[in-house]
Scaffold this active site. Structure first.
Site, PDB file in Angstrom:
ATOM      1  N   ARG A 197      38.043  28.252  30.007  1.00 36.01           N
ATOM      2  CA  ARG A 197      38.535  28.679  28.703  1.00 36.01           C
ATOM      3  C   ARG A 197      40.059  28.878  28.821  1.00 36.01           C
ATOM      4  O   ARG A 197      40.534  29.714  29.612  1.00 36.01           O
ATOM      5  CB  ARG A 197      37.860  29.949  28.179  1.00 36.01           C
ATOM      6  N   LEU A 198      40.724  28.054  28.081  1.00 42.92           N
ATOM      7  CA  LEU A 198      42.190  28.123  28.040  1.00 42.92           C
ATOM      8  C   LEU A 198      42.631  29.581  27.864  1.00 42.92           C
ATOM      9  O   LEU A 198      42.075  30.294  27.015  1.00 42.92           O
ATOM     10  CB  LEU A 198      42.691  27.284  26.861  1.00 42.92           C
ATOM     11  N   HIS A 199      43.565  30.064  28.674  1.00 51.31           N
ATOM     12  CA  HIS A 199      44.034  31.443  28.468  1.00 51.31           C
ATOM     13  C   HIS A 199      45.525  31.568  28.754  1.00 51.31           C
ATOM     14  O   HIS A 199      46.031  31.034  29.737  1.00 51.31           O
ATOM     15  CB  HIS A 199      43.229  32.449  29.298  1.00 51.31           C
ATOM     16  N   LEU A 200      46.191  32.268  27.839  1.00 47.70           N
ATOM     17  CA  LEU A 200      47.640  32.490  27.944  1.00 47.70           C
ATOM     18  C   LEU A 200      47.856  33.869  28.569  1.00 47.70           C
ATOM     19  O   LEU A 200      47.352  34.875  28.055  1.00 47.70           O
ATOM     20  CB  LEU A 200      48.248  32.438  26.533  1.00 47.70           C
TER      21      LEU A 200
END
Length: 638
Positions: free
Chosen positions: A92-95
């Site tokens: 899951r893409l996470h910043l």
DNA sequence: GTTCTAGAAC
DNA sequence: GTTCTAGAAC
């Protein structure tokens, strides 16, 4: 699968700090700085490698939420790093939105640092521009990643280059404490000065110098303890008692000499009074331990000491401690690497010196397996199983100790009643007795100290971080065998029966308390003299040490006699009764029955045999043969 | 992502 | 003597 942990995390809405239609902000579960948040899209985007130009509006939304969370916390975005990991490990893409202090207990590895402070961290703007220009973000090659992870550490706020992560962490904390840190960075300055000095040496010299200096600094630590008033438990003009920094048993103290004597092998016959004095301090510290008889302690010296100052160990024989981590830790107390006080004392008085153990022998003993339990026949090649086994002993001893505490409080009550037969017990006395019993019960049945219960008031070492979660294990037993608890050599029909292994050289005498002399600089007596704590029998006044006891003196137990004056006939005495732990039935020896035993001439002597030291029975060889003067009956101590 | 641990480093 | 770290396991 741990890679999905982040997805699981956001499934719990309670963890959302801020959310929008398309994204969520949560706190990082293992923050690497004072402030550390993650911004994730609700859409199932696995990582930055799936992103294209189409995702630019989504990225913008993620960044907007990032600035929101910073604003909500009353902080400024310029103090944060906002970006993605070039090689993310969770799906899951996470910043990441992380404050630049990097002060956190979760920052444990160099690679943690480097994933945020090298090109492994891709700032939001960099990714955005890359997508605009190339429509994708390409994975770095494994070689590049490997090299970046191994990048030497460098502070993100100044040019300090620490040797390791703990130094960087210490440095970062200083930055946090003092925002204008660069000019006032004490650690940085100190290290730079040391570096300058070392830079002037050539490479080989440098390495050896550094290593030697570091080890010497560590060795000197014990010397510093002598002046560390805060940690001294008992102090006299000749020695101090301190708690062992890394206790290897429930109770572990060191009696450290003030005189500049490196170790036990540097002692001479002139130091016998010092040894006797150190034993006095050992007795005092043992007395201070709650309801723990002195026979439960082992007192002596490491034959192969590390510290650069004579120190005598006073250690309870439970050996139940988190700091007991290595086989060599166990062997250093339970093989010939540990020289009991009495052995050292006798060697010094009879031979005049103690020769160091050879390096080869020392290394062999340190790693010796199997490890034998010091309280029964159990043995194991694994330290962890021995520790689990020691726990069972510890549990039983604690139970016995608790019962003794209760008995003591009852005896105390009865004793008070004896003072006046007509007197009625005071309500206060009863309630006091009851409360003592309650406390005892709690201590007996409570969880074990040191490993299991940091809050236990009996644990003198509480505060040590818990490390092992070892389950209690009973010693190995054989179902249906009536000899399960008997030593192996006693099992009937055992063709592999062996004789009991030789007894370890355990200091055979329990050191009982002695009355303190009036005006003694070590302080007043700790309790009224008359009833001995260990045997609860009234006894007469103690004779002064090393002087003839009055003719009518009756010693209630061996322990109450003066300890050492080997050359004084008044003090020659029978051997101490064996401790229960060492009572093992002797193996059957048919030869013994073939002829009557020769009479033991010593048994018929008017005086019991004097303690002797046979140099052939030990690995500690005397430096030189005893001189006739040494055997001529000179007073050994005092 | 973390935890655990052997072996190197200090 | 302990601390630190890399790499395996999850």
């Amino acid at each position: 699968m741990w890679r999905l942990n982040l997805i699981k995390e956001i499934s719990d809405k309670g963890k959302w700090i801020i959310s929008s239609d398309v994204a969520i902000v949560i706190a990082d579960k293992y923050p690497k700085a004072q402030q550390h948040f993650l911004v994730l899209p609700k859409a199932d985007i696995s990582s930055i490698f799936e992103l294209t130009r189409e995702h630019l509006p989504l990225l913008e939304e993620l960044h907007l939420l990032a600035s929101n969370i910073v604003e909500v916390r009353g902080l400024q975005l310029k103090d944060f790093n906002v970006g993605f990991h070039a090689e993310p490990s969770l799906e899951r893409l996470h910043l990441h939105v992380i404050s630049q202090d990097f002060v956190s207990s979760c920052l444990k590895k160099k690679q943690h640092w480097n994933t945020y402070n090298t090109e492994l961290f891709v700032p939001y703007e960099v990714l955005r521009d890359k997508l605009k220009a190339e429509n994708s973000y390409q994975r770095l090659s494994p070689d590049v990643i490997h090299a970046l992870l191994a990048t030497p550490l460098c502070c993100n706020q100044c040019d300090f280059k620490p040797r390791n992560l703990p130094l960087l962490k210490e440095h970062l904390e200083q930055h946090l404490q003092n925002k204008s840190g660069q000019n006032n960075c004490v650690i940085y300055t100190k290290i730079e000065t040391a570096k300058d000095k070392i830079n002037k040496m050539d490479a080989k010299e440098k390495n050896e110098h550094i290593k030697e200096q570091i080890i010497q600094n560590i060795r000197n630590e014990l010397k510093k303890k002598i002046n560390d008033k805060e940690h001294i438990l008992i102090e006299s003009d000749q020695a101090v008692v301190v708690k062992a920094d890394y206790p290897k048993a429930q109770y572990h103290f060191r009696v450290v000499a003030k005189a500049d004597i490196a170790d036990v092998t540097k002692l001479t016959v002139d130091h016998l009074p010092l040894l006797d004095h150190m034993m006095d301090l050992a007795v005092q510290i043992m007395e201070k331990q709650d309801h723990l008889p002195s026979r439960n302690f082992r007192i002596g010296f490491k034959a192969d000491p590390f510290w650069d100052r004579l120190n005598m160990h006073v250690i309870s024989h439970d050996f139940y401690s988190m700091s007991m981590k290595r086989i060599k830790h166990w062997n250093s107390f339970n093989t010939e690497l540990f020289m009991p006080f009495q052995q050292a004392y006798i060697m010094l008085s009879s031979e005049g010196a103690i020769e160091p153990i050879s390096e080869e022998e020392s290394e062999k003993l340190k790693l010796q397996v199997p490890l034998h339990c010091n309280q029964c026949d159990f043995e194991s090649p694994l330290l962890l199983s021995l520790k689990a086994h020691l726990y069972t002993h510890w549990q039983r001893k604690e139970h016995e100790r608790g019962i003794k505490k209760q008995t003591d409080s009852i005896v105390k009550l009865l004793d008070e009643v004896k003072l006046d037969d007509n007197a009625q017990p005071l309500p206060s006395a009863i309630s006091e007795g009851q409360s003592q019993q309650e406390v005892s019960t709690e201590n007996v049945y409570g969880p074990p100290v040191n490993m299991m219960n940091q809050a236990n008031i009996n644990n003198p070492f509480r505060g040590t971080p818990p490390r092992f979660g070892i389950a209690a294990a009973a010693p190995p037993q054989r179902p249906g065998n009536p000899f399960v608890n008997a030593p192996r050599h006693q099992w009937p029909g055992n063709p592999f029966a062996r004789a009991p292994r030789p007894q370890q050289k355990v200091y055979p005498y329990g050191y009982a308390s002695r009355p303190q002399l009036a005006g003694n600089h070590l302080g007043p007596p700790s309790r009224p003299y008359g009833i001995h704590r260990d045997n609860m029998q009234p006894r007469g006044p103690m004779p002064p040490r090393f002087s003839p006891a009055p003719a009518n003196t009756v010693f209630a137990s061996f322990n109450q006699q003066p300890r050492f004056a080997p050359n004084n006939p008044q003090n020659q005495r029978p051997r101490a009764p064996k401790q229960q732990q060492n009572q093992r039935p002797r193996a059957h020896n048919p030869q013994q029955n073939q002829r009557p035993r020769a009479p033991n001439p010593q048994q018929n002597q008017q005086n019991p045999p004097q303690l002797t030291y046979n140099p052939n029975q030990t690995k500690f060889r005397p430096k030189h043969k005893p001189t006739p003067a040494a055997n001529a009956g000179q007073p050994a101590a005092k």
